[in-house]
Design a protein around this motif. Structure first.
Motif, PDB file in Angstrom:
ATOM      1  N   GLY A   1     -15.008  -6.644 -12.814  1.00 17.24           N
ATOM      2  CA  GLY A   1     -13.587  -6.423 -12.550  1.00 17.24           C
ATOM      3  C   GLY A   1     -12.737  -7.570 -13.067  1.00 17.24           C
ATOM      4  O   GLY A   1     -11.668  -7.347 -13.648  1.00 17.24           O
ATOM      5  N   VAL A   2     -13.212  -8.798 -12.868  1.00 14.61           N
ATOM      6  CA  VAL A   2     -12.492  -9.976 -13.370  1.00 14.61           C
ATOM      7  C   VAL A   2     -12.455  -9.964 -14.896  1.00 14.61           C
ATOM      8  O   VAL A   2     -11.410 -10.216 -15.513  1.00 14.61           O
ATOM      9  CB  VAL A   2     -13.156 -11.270 -12.849  1.00 14.61           C
ATOM     10  CG1 VAL A   2     -12.535 -12.492 -13.527  1.00 14.61           C
ATOM     11  CG2 VAL A   2     -13.010 -11.382 -11.336  1.00 14.61           C
ATOM     12  N   VAL A   3     -13.600  -9.656 -15.520  1.00 16.40           N
ATOM     13  CA  VAL A   3     -13.647  -9.587 -16.982  1.00 16.40           C
ATOM     14  C   VAL A   3     -12.731  -8.479 -17.487  1.00 16.40           C
ATOM     15  O   VAL A   3     -11.998  -8.657 -18.465  1.00 16.40           O
ATOM     16  CB  VAL A   3     -15.093  -9.350 -17.469  1.00 16.40           C
ATOM     17  CG1 VAL A   3     -15.123  -9.198 -18.999  1.00 16.40           C
ATOM     18  CG2 VAL A   3     -15.999 -10.489 -17.046  1.00 16.40           C
ATOM     19  N   LEU A   4     -12.751  -7.341 -16.811  1.00 17.73           N
ATOM     20  CA  LEU A   4     -11.910  -6.210 -17.200  1.00 17.73           C
ATOM     21  C   LEU A   4     -10.430  -6.579 -17.129  1.00 17.73           C
ATOM     22  O   LEU A   4      -9.660  -6.286 -18.045  1.00 17.73           O
ATOM     23  CB  LEU A   4     -12.192  -5.022 -16.284  1.00 17.73           C
ATOM     24  CG  LEU A   4     -11.491  -3.694 -16.602  1.00 17.73           C
ATOM     25  CD1 LEU A   4     -11.947  -3.151 -17.946  1.00 17.73           C
ATOM     26  CD2 LEU A   4     -11.759  -2.676 -15.506  1.00 17.73           C
ATOM     27  N   ALA A   5     -10.048  -7.258 -16.045  1.00 21.27           N
ATOM     28  CA  ALA A   5      -8.652  -7.669 -15.891  1.00 21.27           C
ATOM     29  C   ALA A   5      -8.250  -8.662 -16.981  1.00 21.27           C
ATOM     30  O   ALA A   5      -7.133  -8.602 -17.515  1.00 21.27           O
ATOM     31  CB  ALA A   5      -8.452  -8.289 -14.506  1.00 21.27           C
TER      32      ALA A   5
ATOM     33  N   VAL B   1     -26.724  -2.921  -2.223  1.00 20.73           N
ATOM     34  CA  VAL B   1     -25.266  -2.912  -2.049  1.00 20.73           C
ATOM     35  C   VAL B   1     -24.652  -4.212  -2.578  1.00 20.73           C
ATOM     36  O   VAL B   1     -23.638  -4.186  -3.293  1.00 20.73           O
ATOM     37  CB  VAL B   1     -24.901  -2.710  -0.566  1.00 20.73           C
ATOM     38  CG1 VAL B   1     -23.406  -2.942  -0.345  1.00 20.73           C
ATOM     39  CG2 VAL B   1     -25.286  -1.311  -0.105  1.00 20.73           C
ATOM     40  N   LEU B   2     -25.267  -5.345  -2.264  1.00 24.12           N
ATOM     41  CA  LEU B   2     -24.735  -6.637  -2.710  1.00 24.12           C
ATOM     42  C   LEU B   2     -24.766  -6.752  -4.232  1.00 24.12           C
ATOM     43  O   LEU B   2     -23.825  -7.267  -4.844  1.00 24.12           O
ATOM     44  CB  LEU B   2     -25.533  -7.779  -2.087  1.00 24.12           C
ATOM     45  CG  LEU B   2     -25.294  -8.026  -0.589  1.00 24.12           C
ATOM     46  CD1 LEU B   2     -26.260  -9.072  -0.063  1.00 24.12           C
ATOM     47  CD2 LEU B   2     -23.858  -8.466  -0.341  1.00 24.12           C
ATOM     48  N   MET B   3     -25.850  -6.275  -4.841  1.00 27.70           N
ATOM     49  CA  MET B   3     -25.939  -6.301  -6.303  1.00 27.70           C
ATOM     50  C   MET B   3     -24.782  -5.531  -6.917  1.00 27.70           C
ATOM     51  O   MET B   3     -24.123  -6.000  -7.858  1.00 27.70           O
ATOM     52  CB  MET B   3     -27.269  -5.685  -6.751  1.00 27.70           C
ATOM     53  CG  MET B   3     -27.422  -5.572  -8.267  1.00 27.70           C
ATOM     54  SD  MET B   3     -27.615  -7.205  -9.050  1.00 27.70           S
ATOM     55  CE  MET B   3     -27.395  -6.779 -10.779  1.00 27.70           C
ATOM     56  N   LYS B   4     -24.510  -4.357  -6.391  1.00 28.09           N
ATOM     57  CA  LYS B   4     -23.450  -3.513  -6.933  1.00 28.09           C
ATOM     58  C   LYS B   4     -22.075  -4.132  -6.684  1.00 28.09           C
ATOM     59  O   LYS B   4     -21.206  -4.114  -7.574  1.00 28.09           O
ATOM     60  CB  LYS B   4     -23.526  -2.125  -6.288  1.00 28.09           C
ATOM     61  CG  LYS B   4     -22.806  -1.039  -7.072  1.00 28.09           C
ATOM     62  CD  LYS B   4     -23.414  -0.885  -8.449  1.00 28.09           C
ATOM     63  CE  LYS B   4     -22.551   0.087  -9.281  1.00 28.09           C
ATOM     64  NZ  LYS B   4     -22.735  -0.088 -10.702  1.00 28.09           N
ATOM     65  N   ILE B   5     -21.865  -4.700  -5.513  1.00 23.08           N
ATOM     66  CA  ILE B   5     -20.571  -5.307  -5.199  1.00 23.08           C
ATOM     67  C   ILE B   5     -20.300  -6.506  -6.107  1.00 23.08           C
ATOM     68  O   ILE B   5     -19.211  -6.651  -6.679  1.00 23.08           O
ATOM     69  CB  ILE B   5     -20.509  -5.736  -3.719  1.00 23.08           C
ATOM     70  CG1 ILE B   5     -20.440  -4.497  -2.812  1.00 23.08           C
ATOM     71  CG2 ILE B   5     -19.302  -6.642  -3.460  1.00 23.08           C
ATOM     72  CD1 ILE B   5     -20.513  -4.826  -1.333  1.00 23.08           C
ATOM     73  N   ILE B   6     -21.302  -7.376  -6.253  1.00 13.27           N
ATOM     74  CA  ILE B   6     -21.130  -8.568  -7.090  1.00 13.27           C
ATOM     75  C   ILE B   6     -20.888  -8.163  -8.543  1.00 13.27           C
ATOM     76  O   ILE B   6     -20.040  -8.737  -9.235  1.00 13.27           O
ATOM     77  CB  ILE B   6     -22.346  -9.505  -6.980  1.00 13.27           C
ATOM     78  CG1 ILE B   6     -22.458 -10.049  -5.549  1.00 13.27           C
ATOM     79  CG2 ILE B   6     -22.242 -10.656  -7.978  1.00 13.27           C
ATOM     80  CD1 ILE B   6     -23.742 -10.803  -5.277  1.00 13.27           C
TER      81      ILE B   6
END
Length: 306
Positions: free
Chosen positions: A268-272, A257-262
């Protein structure tokens, strides 16, 4: 039981500090002192130096601090370590090393063809996903953790695949084709999807998958990757449960779960960032088109008056 029983070397990796300091000195020698020896060069930018130093600090935190020791005790720490090592450190290194240094590297005769092939978006995304998935297959994972040489080789190539995966997103060497913003957005989404099966296998498997986190003998052998064998031989240890209150399955699920969240946060930051740059460029282009059309209209109107 306190982690201090493993000793200063296992907790703080003084050798890695030396390596990182050496790499930092070489970086500033190349980019500042020896810059004029390059055919083409520019003064080192503050942002580039900042990214490189952040890469070195992050590398030490995840591979030299007690986090590295904990990654051999708890699988969830291992996955956090992997997330930052594979998704953030390569990105910081690519952005931290000036383009004119990268130009020399990527145009080296021996390396150029390999680089051109492995940075093609489709290939880089699939190679990274394959390497990441192979690494975390139970039999392969335990074999890697139980052999220091195999661990070093596989980790190096996994990191290399992560570097090639990140290059299409942040690489910026003049003369080399850059992905368009919309393609970058699709590439980010594809990378997020491709490692999902491996994470899902880890999260939803009903049983603990890795003997190096459940079997006391295998765990002690794996601990030799970060703790001197002489130190381990003097300790009476039965298994990782001495330092971890979580059940192995819960720890494993938390790691996935942590791997996927990170990953989602970083991507998400790169996408933004990509979307913002694309939006600004589109607005500039629209404004330029409008101004040119208005200028042409006024010129035609004036010519008709005459």
């Amino acid at each position: 039981m306190p982690l201090s029983i493993f000793g200063f070397q296992a907790l703080w990796s003084p050798y890695l500090i030396g390596v990182i300091l050496f790499l930092t000195v070489v970086y500033f020698l190349v980019t500042v002192v020896w810059r004029k020896d390059f055919k083409v060069s520019e003064p080192l930018k503050r942002g580039e130096a900042t990214y490189f130093i952040l890469a070195m600090i992050l590398l030490y935190v995840i591979k030299g601090s007690p986090i590295d020791l904990m990654s051999h005790i708890m699988f969830s720490y291992h996955m956090v370590q992997m997330a930052f090592l594979l998704l953030l450190v390569p990105m910081f290194l690519i952005k931290g090393i000036p383009w004119w240094v990268w130009k020399v590297v990527v145009e080296a005769p021996v390396f150029r063809n390999i680089f051109d092939l492995l940075t093609k978006p489709v290939i880089s995304a699939f190679v990274f996903a394959m390497m990441f998935s192979l690494y975390h297959m139970p039999g392969i994972f335990d074999a890697i953790k139980l052999d220091e040489t195999f661990h070093g080789i596989f980790t190096f190539f996994l990191f290399l695949s992560a570097f090639f995966m990140n290059w299409p997103l942040v690489g910026n060497v003049p003369g080399y084709k850059q992905m368009k913003p919309l393609y970058k957005i699709a590439y980010i989404i594809a990378n997020a999807v491709l490692i999902t099966p491996a994470c899902a296998l880890i999260i939803f498997n009903p049983n603990p998958m890795y003997s190096t986190y459940t079997d006391g003998e295998a765990w002690l052998k794996a601990m030799e990757l970060c703790v001197p064998a002489s130190t381990l031989s003097g300790l009476a240890l039965s298994g990782p449960e001495l330092f971890n209150n979580m059940k192995p399955l819960e720890d494993q699920q938390l790691g996935g779960v942590l791997m996927k969240i990170i990953q989602e946060i970083i991507f998400g930051v790169v996408l933004a960032t990509v979307f913002r740059k694309w939006w600004i460029q589109e607005k500039k282009d629209d404004k330029a088109i409008t101004e040119n059309a208005l200028r042409d209209f006024q010129a035609n109107k004036q010519s008709q008056q005459y």
